[in-house]
Design a protein around this motif. Sequence first.
Motif, short mmCIF file in Angstrom:
data_model
loop_
_atom_site.label_atom_id
_atom_site.label_comp_id
_atom_site.label_asym_id
_atom_site.label_seq_id
_atom_site.Cartn_x
_atom_site.Cartn_y
_atom_site.Cartn_z
N TRP A 144 0.96 -0.95 -0.06
CA TRP A 144 -0.21 0.12 -0.33
C TRP A 144 1.00 1.54 0.04
N GLY A 145 2.02 1.05 -1.06
CA GLY A 145 2.73 2.78 -0.57
C GLY A 145 4.34 2.67 -0.89
N PRO A 146 4.91 1.61 0.89
CA PRO A 146 5.76 2.16 1.81
C PRO A 146 6.98 1.84 0.64
N LEU A 147 7.10 0.34 -0.45
CA LEU A 147 8.48 0.20 -0.97
C LEU A 147 8.60 0.44 -1.99
N ILE A 148 9.07 1.45 -2.01
CA ILE A 148 9.66 2.65 -3.14
C ILE A 148 10.33 1.88 -3.97
N LYS A 202 4.15 5.10 5.95
CA LYS A 202 4.08 4.53 4.65
C LYS A 202 6.06 4.12 3.81
N VAL A 203 6.31 5.56 3.03
CA VAL A 203 7.78 5.80 2.52
C VAL A 203 8.20 5.38 3.64
N ILE A 204 8.26 6.24 4.74
CA ILE A 204 9.31 6.44 5.50
C ILE A 204 9.05 5.20 6.87
N PRO A 239 7.08 -0.24 10.55
CA PRO A 239 6.17 1.01 11.15
C PRO A 239 5.98 1.46 11.31
N VAL A 240 6.54 3.10 10.85
CA VAL A 240 7.03 3.80 11.40
C VAL A 240 5.97 5.41 10.78
N ALA A 300 16.27 2.41 10.90
CA ALA A 300 17.46 2.28 10.27
C ALA A 300 16.62 2.04 8.44
N ALA A 301 15.42 2.22 8.72
CA ALA A 301 15.01 1.03 6.86
C ALA A 301 14.41 2.96 6.44
N GLY A 302 14.07 3.38 7.80
CA GLY A 302 14.21 4.50 6.72
C GLY A 302 14.87 5.39 6.34
N LEU A 303 16.23 5.51 7.09
CA LEU A 303 16.97 6.63 6.92
C LEU A 303 17.65 6.30 5.49
#
Length: 430
Positions: free
Chosen positions: A61-65, A267-269, A274-275, A308-311
């Motif tokens: 639903w969006g996060p995995l750019i 989402k992408v962040i 979960p962020v 760490a994932a978002g960064l």
Amino acid sequence: MGYAKSEAAYEEAYRYIPGGVDSPVRAFGAVEGTPPFIERGEGAYLYDIDGNRYIDYVQSWGPLIFGHCDPDIEAAVIETAKKGLSFGAPTELETALAKEIVSLFDSVDKVRFVSSGTEAVMSAIRLARGFTQRDDIVKFEGCYHGHSDSLLVQAGSGAATFGNPSSPGVPADLTKHTLLARYNDIESVKRCFDASEKGVACVIIEPIAGNMGLVPAEESFLKALRELCDEYGTVLIFDEVMSGFRASLKGAQGITSVKPDMVTLGKVIGAGMPVGAFGGRKEIMAKLSPEGPVYQAGTLSGNPVAMAAGLASLRKLKADPSIYVMLGEKAKRLMEGFKKAAEAVEVPMVTEVRGSMFGFFFSDKSVKNFDDAKENDQALFAKFHRGMLDRGIYLACSSFETGFISTAISDEMIDETIKAAYETLGEIRN
Ligand SMILES: *Cc1c(COP(=O)(O)O)cnc(C)c1O
């Protein structure tokens, strides 16, 4: 393609989990059949437990750019996880991610992390209310801001009506401060302001709506909204949980010149972890606990693995701005292909693209608001969705959702998807 294992898994899940799913849209309620159960993802692809492979246009639903299992994000997650999963104490990772966000968004001087988009919006609204010392809020029909009580309001005509809850379990008392306006219609917002006796704390909007299909706000509308909020001392919140880092690196704020007072992100962040986050001008954020009196907290907020994932994801996006050009070209290629496939069988279709976000409606009417969106042919969409799934194309299972392109999706995959659209529509029309 067979779905026997997924069908059995769904039945089993149904016995233990309400509706068999942990979020309602996953249940395929608006389309045909039952949902494939996913075993794993890899790059652009999803694999279900029956061994079917799909090109994934949902991307959680969006996060995995960057698609599934991006090596850089994966490495960052594994390395961080080895040091411990959570401390409930400050880490430098939170500051690092906060700095990236502050550097990207002019409207954000400070930011707080939470664990979901729902939490981000709920907290932003509380802060806006605390800052303005007003209770009423304005939201738009067809905009989704998570499932917190005061935002679970949608139905009704464009008039300035005080909201009725759209779910049992939400007391009317909790939504009586939520006023509903019509998207892209400034007069309807003015009516809400007029109807509010003690003043409007905030207007919350998806500046690029992605939860009634893809329906961008017009620039003139956003400008008028900004002026109205300035006139009344009302906080303007852009909910960019979906459009942030999707429509452009800066979300809608990379496209429009209008600046909000607060922004919500998600989402992408988190790149699949979960962020959520909410941020804004210094004087607003200063009201947030422990700096100020407005309470907000979270045991797992700013979780190191999630940070760490978002960064890792954000740094990759910042390092190569051409990513958005490429994603946008692919999205356009896909939508042009879908449109031609629809024309070939004389089915009306309208399409929209914003960066890596795409949307299409089986409709001959340009879509400006939720009422327009609801006129799409949902029965046809349901058949289309099924036919595409059977051909290995994983599209969102509702005509009111937005599709996403990831960097893992190639032009060849887009063309394969268009071919599937021709076949599916041909089959439906014959
Ligand atoms: C997905 C979404 C939310 C809710 O986020 P969750 O992480 O699902 O709680 C809020 N606002 C918008 C615009 C969204 O797209």
